[in-house]
Design a protein around this motif. Structure first.
Motif, short mmCIF file in Angstrom:
data_model
loop_
_atom_site.label_atom_id
_atom_site.label_comp_id
_atom_site.label_asym_id
_atom_site.label_seq_id
_atom_site.Cartn_x
_atom_site.Cartn_y
_atom_site.Cartn_z
N ARG A 80 8.67 -8.01 -3.83
CA ARG A 80 7.98 -7.37 -2.70
C ARG A 80 7.76 -5.88 -2.91
O ARG A 80 6.82 -5.31 -2.37
N TYR A 81 8.65 -5.23 -3.69
CA TYR A 81 8.49 -3.79 -3.83
C TYR A 81 7.22 -3.42 -4.58
O TYR A 81 6.78 -2.28 -4.57
N LEU A 82 6.58 -4.40 -5.22
CA LEU A 82 5.33 -4.11 -5.94
C LEU A 82 4.10 -4.31 -5.05
O LEU A 82 3.00 -3.93 -5.42
N ASP A 83 4.30 -4.91 -3.86
CA ASP A 83 3.17 -5.24 -2.97
C ASP A 83 2.23 -4.06 -2.74
O ASP A 83 1.04 -4.13 -3.02
N THR A 84 2.83 -2.98 -2.21
CA THR A 84 1.99 -1.84 -1.81
C THR A 84 1.27 -1.25 -3.01
O THR A 84 0.06 -1.00 -2.97
N THR A 85 2.02 -1.06 -4.11
CA THR A 85 1.42 -0.45 -5.30
C THR A 85 0.21 -1.26 -5.77
O THR A 85 -0.89 -0.71 -5.93
N LEU A 86 0.41 -2.56 -5.95
CA LEU A 86 -0.69 -3.38 -6.49
C LEU A 86 -1.84 -3.48 -5.49
O LEU A 86 -3.00 -3.41 -5.88
N PHE A 87 -1.48 -3.59 -4.21
CA PHE A 87 -2.56 -3.70 -3.21
C PHE A 87 -3.40 -2.42 -3.17
O PHE A 87 -4.62 -2.47 -3.17
N ARG A 88 -2.72 -1.26 -3.18
CA ARG A 88 -3.46 0.01 -3.13
C ARG A 88 -4.33 0.21 -4.36
O ARG A 88 -5.43 0.74 -4.28
N ILE A 89 -3.83 -0.20 -5.51
CA ILE A 89 -4.60 -0.06 -6.75
C ILE A 89 -5.87 -0.92 -6.65
O ILE A 89 -6.99 -0.47 -6.94
N ILE A 90 -5.70 -2.17 -6.19
CA ILE A 90 -6.87 -3.05 -6.05
C ILE A 90 -7.84 -2.49 -5.01
O ILE A 90 -9.06 -2.46 -5.22
N GLN A 91 -7.27 -1.99 -3.92
CA GLN A 91 -8.10 -1.42 -2.85
C GLN A 91 -8.96 -0.27 -3.38
O GLN A 91 -10.16 -0.21 -3.13
N GLU A 92 -8.34 0.63 -4.17
CA GLU A 92 -9.07 1.77 -4.72
C GLU A 92 -10.10 1.30 -5.74
O GLU A 92 -11.23 1.80 -5.78
N GLY A 93 -9.71 0.32 -6.56
CA GLY A 93 -10.64 -0.22 -7.55
C GLY A 93 -11.88 -0.78 -6.86
O GLY A 93 -13.01 -0.48 -7.27
N ILE A 94 -11.67 -1.53 -5.80
CA ILE A 94 -12.80 -2.12 -5.06
C ILE A 94 -13.63 -1.03 -4.38
O ILE A 94 -14.86 -1.07 -4.40
N ALA A 95 -12.94 -0.04 -3.81
CA ALA A 95 -13.66 1.06 -3.15
C ALA A 95 -14.56 1.77 -4.15
O ALA A 95 -15.72 2.10 -3.85
N ASN A 96 -14.06 1.98 -5.35
CA ASN A 96 -14.87 2.64 -6.38
C ASN A 96 -16.06 1.77 -6.79
O ASN A 96 -17.16 2.29 -6.98
N VAL A 97 -15.82 0.48 -6.92
CA VAL A 97 -16.91 -0.42 -7.27
C VAL A 97 -18.00 -0.30 -6.22
O VAL A 97 -19.19 -0.18 -6.53
N GLU A 98 -17.57 -0.31 -4.97
CA GLU A 98 -18.51 -0.25 -3.85
C GLU A 98 -19.26 1.08 -3.83
O GLU A 98 -20.48 1.10 -3.68
#
Ligand SMILES: Nc1ncnc2c1ncn2[C@@H]1O[C@H](COP(=O)(O)OP(=O)(O)OP(=O)(O)O)[C@@H](O)[C@H]1O
Ligand SMILES: [Mg+2]
Length: 388
Positions: free
Chosen positions: A285-303
């Motif tokens: 669970r301690y990796l949840d936020t890190t991985l989610f935020r990275i994916i979120q930023e990756g998608i935001a950049n794509v967009e």
């Protein structure tokens, strides 16, 4: 990193190193003193041996001379008593011999006395040199123990100082990242919901005016717009809340939360994201936020920047590592055009991705070329504490 602290730690390190150098020099000096004392000791011992031999010979000579002198004295007494038998010449000769021998004996005894004194002095010197030698040896041993201690402690200290510095750097990064996050949230709320609420106030004032003018058709129209505006604010608020912390992340866990995020994106955007998981679907669970935020930023950049049609997100989970790849087939960019350090970068998204990976002891690499899309690779170790 606080420069003053850095300077202070470097100075401390410098002082310790220089003290150690001085100690090593002193140790060498003491060793040389010890070597000199050892030579002096051997030389003195040799001289003492010679002196003792000389003294033994002298004692021997004194013994013999004592006997001879005694004999000469007896002879003189004899000659003196029988002066009828011996003439004056004999008596004189006897007398001369006895007194010559007495003189010689006295001189020899004096010589023996001096030799004894010299021997005693030399024995004292030898004892004192021996003492110096012992002290030098002891000091050399003690110094080398101190140097060993200091060297090993200094290495530990250096390690600790380095650890401390790193911790401070990480701490600063976290604080900076938090501040940045807050700045973004404030900006989002200011540009989005706050702006819309200001418009809603204006709309209600228009409504009010129209009601006073008995323009109920206008009021109805305005109320319809108002309803739409409030719905928009609600949507924006929900988006902001979702961006702050998607509840699905806490309620369902990382992978379902990503799936939900991706499917919402696919409905709203013309781009299509394909999300695949290879390996176990349950991650610490301690990796949840890190991985989610990275994916979120990756998608935001794509967009925002990519103009891509397809996006692939691959999450590979293993026993020791989790690998994440976010790739798009968009326009890409020149990596040298953006700097990834916080102070000078164009945006904070990519450096934030690197930062988050680093804080989890992992790393993130970004690959991009104009016309060839963009790829983000993230690799994070899974520690035992995460499995507990
Ligand atoms: N997927 C992508 N496709 C094309 N260009 C990209 C992509 N991702 C990043 N870039 C380029 O890299 C720059 C830096 O990205 P970064 O996420 O660090 O900042 P930003 O998105 O501009 O701002 P912020 O993330 O702080 O809102 C972007 O401005 C953009 O030019
Ligand atoms: Mg960005």
């Amino acid at each position: 990193m606080n420069l003053k602290t850095d300077d202070y730690l470097n100075k401390l390190d410098d002082i310790l190193k220089r003290s150690l150098e001085q100690l090593v020099i002193s140790q060498e000096d003491i060793f040389k003193i010890g070597e000199e004392a050892r030579k002096e000791y051997n030389r003195t011992k040799q001289m003492l041996g010679d002196l003792k031999r000389e003294l033994a010979e002298t004692i021997d000579v004194v013994d013999k001379m004592t006997k001879l002198e005694k004999k000469a004295r007896l002879n003189l007494v004899q000659v003196s008593k029988n002066f009828k038998k011996y003439d004056e010449e004999d008596i004189k000769e006897s007398y001369d011999k006895a007194s010559r021998m007495q003189l010689e004996l006295t001189l020899k005894i004096e010589e023996e006395k001096q030799l004894r004194a010299k021997r005693d002095e030399m024995e004292r010197a030898l004892r004192s040199i021996n003492e110096t030698l012992r002290k030098a040896d002891n000091l050399t041993i003690r110094l080398s123990t101190v140097i060993d201690y200091l060297e090993s402690d200094m290495n530990i200290l250096s390690e600790q100082l380095k650890g401390l510095q790193e911790k401070q750097v990480v701490g600063m990064r976290i604080i900076r990242a938090q501040e940045e996050e807050r700045r973004r949230i404030a900006r989002d709320i200011h540009d989005g919901p706050a702006q819309m609420l200001a418009n809603i106030i204006i709309m209600t004032e228009i409504c009010d005016k129209k009601a006073q003018q008995n323009d109920f058709g206008g009021v109805k129209q305005e109320l319809g717009d108002l309803k739409e505006a409030v719905r928009m604010v609600l949507k924006e608020m929900r988006k902001t809340i979702y961006d702050l912390r998607p509840m699905a992340l806490d309620d369902l866990g990382l992978i379902p939360a990503i799936k939900k995020y991706v499917s919402r994106f696919n409905i709203e955007s013309e781009k299509q994201i394909r999300f695949v998981v290879i390996g176990e679907e349950v991650l610490p669970r301690y990796l949840d936020t890190t991985l989610f935020r990275i994916i979120q930023e990756g998608i935001a950049n794509v967009e925002k920047h990519s103009q891509a049609k397809n996006v692939n997100i691959k999450l590979e989970t293993g026993m020791e590592y989790v690998n994440l790849i976010i790739e798009d087939d968009g326009q890409g960019f020149h990596l040298q055009d953006i700097t990834l350090d916080k102070e000078n970068s164009l945006g904070l998204g990519l450096s934030g991705i690197k930062e988050r990976a680093r804080l989890m002891d992992g790393e993130a690499k970004i690959e991009s070329k104009p016309g060839h899309g963009t790829r983000i690779f993230v690799r994070i170790p899974i520690s035992d504490r995460g499995r507990a």
